[in-house]
Design an enzyme around this catalytic site. Sequence first.
Site, mmCIF file in Angstrom:
data_model
loop_
_atom_site.group_PDB
_atom_site.id
_atom_site.type_symbol
_atom_site.label_atom_id
_atom_site.label_comp_id
_atom_site.label_asym_id
_atom_site.label_seq_id
_atom_site.Cartn_x
_atom_site.Cartn_y
_atom_site.Cartn_z
ATOM 1 N N HIS A 1 1.026 4.659 -9.147
ATOM 2 C CA HIS A 1 0.971 3.468 -8.293
ATOM 3 C C HIS A 1 0.246 2.294 -8.897
ATOM 4 O O HIS A 1 0.148 1.247 -8.269
ATOM 5 C CB HIS A 1 0.285 3.804 -6.966
ATOM 6 C CG HIS A 1 1.156 4.536 -6.015
ATOM 7 N ND1 HIS A 1 1.976 3.895 -5.109
ATOM 8 C CD2 HIS A 1 1.351 5.856 -5.818
ATOM 9 C CE1 HIS A 1 2.627 4.801 -4.391
ATOM 10 N NE2 HIS A 1 2.270 6.002 -4.811
ATOM 11 N N LYS B 1 -2.517 -8.640 3.247
ATOM 12 C CA LYS B 1 -2.562 -7.500 2.325
ATOM 13 C C LYS B 1 -4.029 -7.230 2.059
ATOM 14 O O LYS B 1 -4.880 -8.047 2.399
ATOM 15 C CB LYS B 1 -1.811 -7.806 1.022
ATOM 16 C CG LYS B 1 -2.196 -9.159 0.402
ATOM 17 C CD LYS B 1 -1.463 -9.443 -0.893
ATOM 18 C CE LYS B 1 -0.028 -9.876 -0.713
ATOM 19 N NZ LYS B 1 0.932 -8.897 -1.208
HETATM 20 C C1 PLP Z 1 2.870 -3.117 4.139
HETATM 21 C C2 PLP Z 1 1.413 -3.058 4.405
HETATM 22 C C3 PLP Z 1 0.503 -3.139 3.348
HETATM 23 C C4 PLP Z 1 0.941 -3.342 1.903
HETATM 24 O O1 PLP Z 1 1.063 -4.726 1.683
HETATM 25 P P1 PLP Z 1 1.182 -5.327 0.190
HETATM 26 O O2 PLP Z 1 1.427 -6.777 0.432
HETATM 27 O O3 PLP Z 1 2.357 -4.650 -0.439
HETATM 28 O O4 PLP Z 1 -0.097 -5.054 -0.479
HETATM 29 C C5 PLP Z 1 -0.846 -3.085 3.621
HETATM 30 N N1 PLP Z 1 -1.291 -2.964 4.891
HETATM 31 C C6 PLP Z 1 -0.452 -2.899 5.935
HETATM 32 C C7 PLP Z 1 -1.010 -2.772 7.311
HETATM 33 C C8 PLP Z 1 0.927 -2.937 5.741
HETATM 34 O O5 PLP Z 1 1.764 -2.852 6.795
#
Ligand code: PLP
Length: 818
Positions: free
Chosen positions: A357, A545
């Site tokens: 990842h 995020k």
């Molecule tokens: C989808 C999601 C993430 C991941 O978001 P990224 O922009 O890909 O880092 C993190 N937290 C929540 C609550 C999400 O729904």
Amino acid sequence: MGVKFDKDEFKKSVADNLKVLYRKTVDEADKQQIFQAVSYSVKDIIMDRWLATQKTYEKEDVRTVVYMSMEFLMGRALGNNMINLTVYKDIKEALDEMGLDLNVIEDQEPDAALGNGGLGRLAACFLDSLATLGYPAYGCGIRYRYGMFKQQIKDGYQIEVPDNWLKDGNPFEIKRPEYSYEVKFGGYVRCYKDEDGRDKFVQEDYRSVIAVPYDMPVVGYGNNVVNTLIIWDAEPVNTFNLESFNKGDYHKAIEQENLAKNIVEVLYPNDNHYAGKELRLKQQYFFVSASIQRAIAKYKKTNSDIRKFHEKYVFQLNDTHPTVTVAELMRILMDEEGLNWEEAWEVTTHCCAYTNHTIMAEALEKWPIELFSRLLPRVYQIVEEINRRFVEELKVKYPGNQDKIRKMAVIYDGQVKMANLAIVAGFSVNGVAKLHTEILEKQELKDFYEMFPEKFNNKTNGITQRRFLLHGNPLLADWITGKIGDDWITDLSHLSRLKVYVDDEKCQREFMQIKYQNKLRLAKYIKENNGVEVDPRSVFDVQVKRLHEYKRQLLNILHVMYLYNQLKANPDLDIPAQTFIFGAKAAAGYKIAKLINNVADVINNDPAIKGRLKVVFIENYRVSNAEIIFAAADVSEQISTASKEASGTGNMKFMLNGALTLGTMDGANVEIVQEVGEDNAVIFGLTSDEVIRYENEGGYDPMEIFNNDQDVRTVLMQLINGEYCRENPEMFRDIYNSLLHNDGGRRADTYFILKDFRAYADAHRKMLDKYKDEKGWAKSAMLNVACAGKFSSDRTIEEYVRDIWKLDKVKVEVSDED
Ligand SMILES: *Cc1c(COP(=O)(O)O)cnc(C)c1O
């Protein structure tokens, strides 16, 4: 094949549950009690299907994938379960008739926040897709007593509040104490010869806990399939077995009691960051050992030859966190099932597959030998032997090449390297977006790729449209279904049929009206939860995020500061009103949230700019409010330093809800632009090749930008002149310094924020120009939805099944429809 729903029966069931659980009528019960009662009624509908699914799996003796993950960011269950049972609207109606508001009821449920961010949410989306596609699968994780902390913002700072998500009880889980297993830590290994003269190993003088599983249903969409998420709780061994007390070993009993209490106490709130804590390794081994013991016990119920275990089970390791799986499986196969090394290795190397990842150095798990061998003495012996054999192989393949051993050995320089262990013992290594897999093969894991090219493959991440469109954006979901039917719910590629409507002005107006309604809904949420008034007619520009340097929220807020300066200098600037929305939890100590909140405070309270700019930090970003946020976004900020974001999945959720991506060529952004076309996104900044080249050259000189770009210099000076912190002008000195000066081993502007600043500002200009063209914008937004088909986790799962897991689909019949 939907559920036969009897409205009156459901209403009676809710009333009965309130009576049985709380001795209350519908009128007397509070909201939480109503939520519990409704959930039990829904669970009732689930139960027959859950039983039927598990019966079918047993009868057909199916091959099964076990998705092993430290994190499952499930969010709320009630709404999603109703959606997937295809009874959402029926239940909404039934509750309406009882005078109950389903939205209010759903809001009573705490998020199951057993994860940090993308990695945990991916696991949750995968479970949804596996069940919907009808594949035999279950997830294994940890039932943390406290999930991801709740975030409050006080004086601009993040405060972490414990998330006691189980306090009112979790209506959907079922405790299964009959499937408990003992997990042992510490002590030493005693070696002896058995009657046949074979070496035997037993762990002595250990401390142990009992792992107790709780099952959570994972409902497939409209297909009767209900898979399981198993989350393990820890209980002290002495209530299970009083031997220690009988021997008067009071000290040991207390130790074991504390071990059980501590081990599942809390989720480490680290995203893409390795902390190296002893308790974390205990958590990993705890859930891994219990999960393998469970899988082997299940296998042995219907199969007699343990040498064929890999024909029925495959373990997918979500990052290196569960990598101890390979050694624990070897241990059980040899020490408990009596296989020799070669036989156990044959099974293990056909059972385990690893998903990478991240390429970020600070996220790579390495455990000191001292810690690892003290905690897991027998498992360590096995890792040592895996390493010894692998290093022998390396010496044969690359004679005299110490560098290969340094980089590839499983144990080196006093540390156990978990990624190397996963690659050596697994049969598959996958990255999570095309670009990320290429970087793994060409750079980070180059040596392994050369040695085992057949193991490497890409699986671009995806998201479930059932949660992030059907549940999260009901207006758009209904509109789409009205246009193209509802096949998209289980096959997202059907969205491409929307393309014929993108030039139709009536459709454009309908589409933008839905976006407006969703912006109103978010504005109301922001008003209620943050007390900030935002203009639903402004551009909603969103970055939600985890807070992380590589995700560059700092670039975003510096640009907001720059925009504010522009607007102050030129109040007639012809640009649309904009609302910059942030939402993010941070690992403790990262100061950027404070900067965003202070900037928000200044800008939102400056009458001179007449409300043309607003900044909002949404408190406690999580799955449940994410659903509302994605639906309302116009612009999706995906601005990580190129090469650092392995995939991203937030980017896909925005696209699916009709936002345009403003991003770098990083992670899955590359594939998003490929699908939607360059005219329907705005891309800026360094490429991953450029970033990697600068990094290999030791960085670049940000002072040159500081000296030559007046706008950048003004913004940076505002970090240290008190503009955004009157009471302490030094507040943001660290941030200022990190952008301009090397500090020990840390390069100035490690994440190329100043280097990308101009390109980012230009990209924003370009985005606003697009927004001013109303029809053009509507068309682009619609095309984003129409081209999002690839990013369903259903597609991702089909690829895992085809290339790695080799599962067969199962049909589940439910005879009794009530
Ligand atoms: C989808 C999601 C993430 C991941 O978001 P990224 O922009 O890909 O880092 C993190 N937290 C929540 C609550 C999400 O729904």
